[in-house]
Design an enzyme around this catalytic site. Structure first.
Site, PDB file in Angstrom:
ATOM      1  N   PRO A  23      19.270  94.210  22.394  1.00 52.09           N
ATOM      2  CA  PRO A  23      19.661  94.649  21.044  1.00 52.09           C
ATOM      3  C   PRO A  23      18.461  95.252  20.339  1.00 52.09           C
ATOM      4  CG  PRO A  23      19.371  92.270  21.098  1.00 52.09           C
ATOM      5  CD  PRO A  23      19.177  92.750  22.505  1.00 52.09           C
ATOM      6  N   MET A  24      18.599  96.482  19.857  1.00 52.41           N
ATOM      7  CA  MET A  24      17.473  97.175  19.220  1.00 52.41           C
ATOM      8  C   MET A  24      17.968  97.823  17.930  1.00 52.41           C
ATOM      9  SD  MET A  24      15.788  98.893  22.647  1.00 52.41           S
ATOM     10  CE  MET A  24      17.375  99.445  23.298  1.00 52.41           C
ATOM     11  N   VAL A  25      17.372  97.455  16.824  1.00 51.88           N
ATOM     12  CA  VAL A  25      17.786  97.982  15.528  1.00 51.88           C
ATOM     13  C   VAL A  25      17.633  99.496  15.519  1.00 51.88           C
ATOM     14  CG1 VAL A  25      17.304  97.987  13.052  1.00 51.88           C
ATOM     15  CG2 VAL A  25      17.204  95.848  14.338  1.00 51.88           C
ATOM     16  N   CYS A 112      13.713  87.691  16.465  1.00 49.63           N
ATOM     17  CA  CYS A 112      13.056  88.766  15.716  1.00 49.63           C
ATOM     18  C   CYS A 112      11.797  88.241  15.032  1.00 49.63           C
ATOM     19  CB  CYS A 112      13.999  89.353  14.673  1.00 49.63           C
ATOM     20  SG  CYS A 112      13.257  90.702  13.733  1.00 49.63           S
ATOM     21  N   LYS A 151      19.345  84.434  21.607  1.00 45.82           N
ATOM     22  CA  LYS A 151      18.135  85.108  22.100  1.00 45.82           C
ATOM     23  C   LYS A 151      16.952  84.502  21.360  1.00 45.82           C
ATOM     24  CE  LYS A 151      16.147  89.665  23.019  1.00 45.82           C
ATOM     25  NZ  LYS A 151      14.845  89.577  22.331  1.00 45.82           N
ATOM     26  N   ASN A 214       7.843  92.306  29.802  1.00 49.18           N
ATOM     27  CA  ASN A 214       7.090  92.848  30.944  1.00 49.18           C
ATOM     28  C   ASN A 214       7.956  93.695  31.878  1.00 49.18           C
ATOM     29  OD1 ASN A 214       5.167  91.166  29.867  1.00 49.18           O
ATOM     30  ND2 ASN A 214       5.202  89.690  31.541  1.00 49.18           N
ATOM     31  N   GLU A 237      11.873  98.287  25.446  1.00 50.21           N
ATOM     32  CA  GLU A 237      10.984  99.458  25.459  1.00 50.21           C
ATOM     33  C   GLU A 237      11.102 100.244  26.761  1.00 50.21           C
ATOM     34  OE1 GLU A 237       8.571 100.786  23.320  1.00 50.21           O
ATOM     35  OE2 GLU A 237       9.346  99.552  21.688  1.00 50.21           O
TER      36      GLU A 237
END
Length: 488
Positions: A23-25, A112, A151, A214, A237
């Site tokens: 999940p990425m804002v 977060c 998470k 990683n 990422e």
């Protein structure tokens, strides 16, 4: 159907998913999730949703979940997790009830580490409040028709991390994603995620565990599963820089960018999301073509972004056509800059000079490099301080060099340098109003305005008042006495 739990939920509902997009804002919107699913991802999370806002705001629900479901006919069977941040059991569950028909599970964000999470009191800043978390998960597990998952980030101590995970499992969590960093490990201080923590959690609980941290390529995924024994691996990422990561490929950047832009045409999203994705995909190329980087930052339409993407593609194709045999990638990259590949953040002790060989004398500091050297000492600076430093290279952020302020006689805040009462503006205003006095230092002119008011009243009555100062002072004093009597 009865709600599946634990291993059964992972095997049957999630089809034994191994490859997971985090999940990425503002970055894991529907278009990006669909692109990732095309290229190997088996499970995706929605961006984090704020439970309280989701509950009260119909527009927020439509923009962040309901609108996506309307665009995609088979949305509810596409293996999505909806993630929420919350700090109130009732609010969390009521919001989750509104979302449960559009996802396979509701995930509670306990990972977060950003300042906004600290101010809002959610995410990793709840990890010490075990009673609250137990109540939230127990209630969700009881009320929801889909599983509740979590998470988390780890504690520095492995044993505490294990007890934390076991507490969440006992409360009703059916799947746990463990990010192997503490809440302090973020940005330039991220460092390496601890797979040792993740392995310990996996051995200690009986529910499925996903690992996060990683992951830059498919070999990292395979190594993580082998070393930790987790059920799946999540990437954030790494996925943003190479959406084909889970396929084990490193495609040409423009292939992924063009495919993503085509999906955006069909499933629109805010332009800022699209721009951010292209900055990630073209990250290494944009260090070479700074002018196009500026154009991408300024463009205001989707068609404009497509044009910049096309120009970047042409520039890279020209480079490929003029490439000499045996030429190797520059800047220490594993591949040429037009190939999707990881971007490794610089550590706190590494200097990062981007564009250092572009003709500028000092080079340009990269946005990830937060280290500045002052007086021989290394100091980590925030992004805002970096910008100030770039505007004024002589600026110092050493607290010992800051000017010392005299304190207000009333409250202890810094006083005004020219205040007649030796107070801060707030206290000065209260006193000047009470005493009908002036303080030129703070621009407070209660006495002057009162005298002008009296003068105007006298002039309206036709009274000659060439000298009103004495009478004005007397009336001012009378007013002050009356005010004091009233205050008493």
């Amino acid at each position: 159907m009865p709600k599946l739990r634990g291993e059964a939920f992972w095997r049957e509902t999630l089809r034994s998913a191994h490859y997971v997009v985090a999940p990425m804002v503002d970055q894991s919107e529907l278009a990006w999730r669909l692109l990732s699913r095309r290229h190997g991802a088996q499970l995706c999370y929605t961006p984090m949703l704020h439970a309280q806002v989701f509950l009260r705001d119909a527009n927020y629900r439509r923009e962040n979940l309901y609108g996506e479901a309307k665009l995609l006919p088979d949305y509810s069977t596409s293996l999505w997790f909806s993630q929420f941040c919350a700090n109130d059991p009732e609010v969390f569950v009521q919001a989750a009830l509104l979302a449960q028909d559009y996802c396979d599970a509701i995930d509670l964000n306990l990972g977060c580490p950003q300042m906004i999470a600290k101010r809002g009191h959610y995410g990793a800043f709840l990890q010490e409040e075990w009673d609250l978390l137990q109540r939230m998960i127990l209630l969700a597990n009881e009320k929801l028709s889909v599983p509740i998952t979590c998470k988390i980030r780890v504690f520095p101590d492995i044993d505490k991390t294990v007890k934390y995970a076991q507490m969440l499992e006992k409360a009703g969590c059916q799947l746990l994603t463990v990010h192997g960093r503490t809440k302090e490990q973020k940005g330039p201080l991220a460092g390496v995620a601890s797979w040792e923590h993740i392995q310990a959690v996996r051995k200690a609980v009986n529910i499925p565990v996903f690992a996060n941290g990683n992951i830059q390529c498919l070999s990292d995924v395979e190594e993580c599963i082998r070393k930790t024994g987790v059920h799946g691996v999540m990437s954030a990422e790494g996925n943003l820089h190479n959406p084909a990561l889970f396929e084990g490929r490193n495609p040409l950047v423009w292939e992924m960018a063009e495919e993503y832009l085509e999906i955006v045409r069909k499933y629109p999203c805010p332009l800022s999301y699209v721009r951010a994705h292209l900055f990630k995909l073209w990250h290494h190329t944009l260090q070479v073509y700074q002018q196009l980087r500026e154009e991408l930052a300024k463009v205001k339409t989707l068609e404009g972004i497509i044009d910049v993407n096309r120009e970047l593609k042409l520039r890279c194709q020209e480079e490929i056509a003029n490439q000499k045999e045996g030429e190797k990638p520059k800047e220490g990259l594993p591949f040429f800059h037009w190939i999707c590949q990881p971007y490794v953040r610089t550590g706190p002790k590494e200097r990062c000079r981007e564009n250092g060989d572009s003709g500028t004398e000092k080079g340009v500091r990269g946005k990830r490099a937060l280290e500045e050297e002052e007086d021989g000492n290394s100091e980590l600076l925030s992004k805002n301080k970096q910008k100030k430093k770039l505007r004024n290279p002589n600026k110092s952020f050493d607290p010992s060099l800051k000017p010392k302020y005299a304190k207000c006689d009333q409250c202890g805040n810094p006083k005004g340098n020219k205040c007649v009462f030796n107070m801060c503006r707030g206290c000065c205003k209260k006193r000047a109003f009470k005493e009908v006095a002036d303080c030129p230092g703070h621009g407070l002119l209660f006495k002057t305005k009162y005298e002008k008011s009296l003068s105007w009243q006298h002039s309206q009555r036709g009274i000659q008042t060439p000298e009103i100062s004495q009478r004005g002072d007397a009336e001012v004093g009378e007013m002050a006495v009356l005010k004091e009597a009233g205050d008493t």
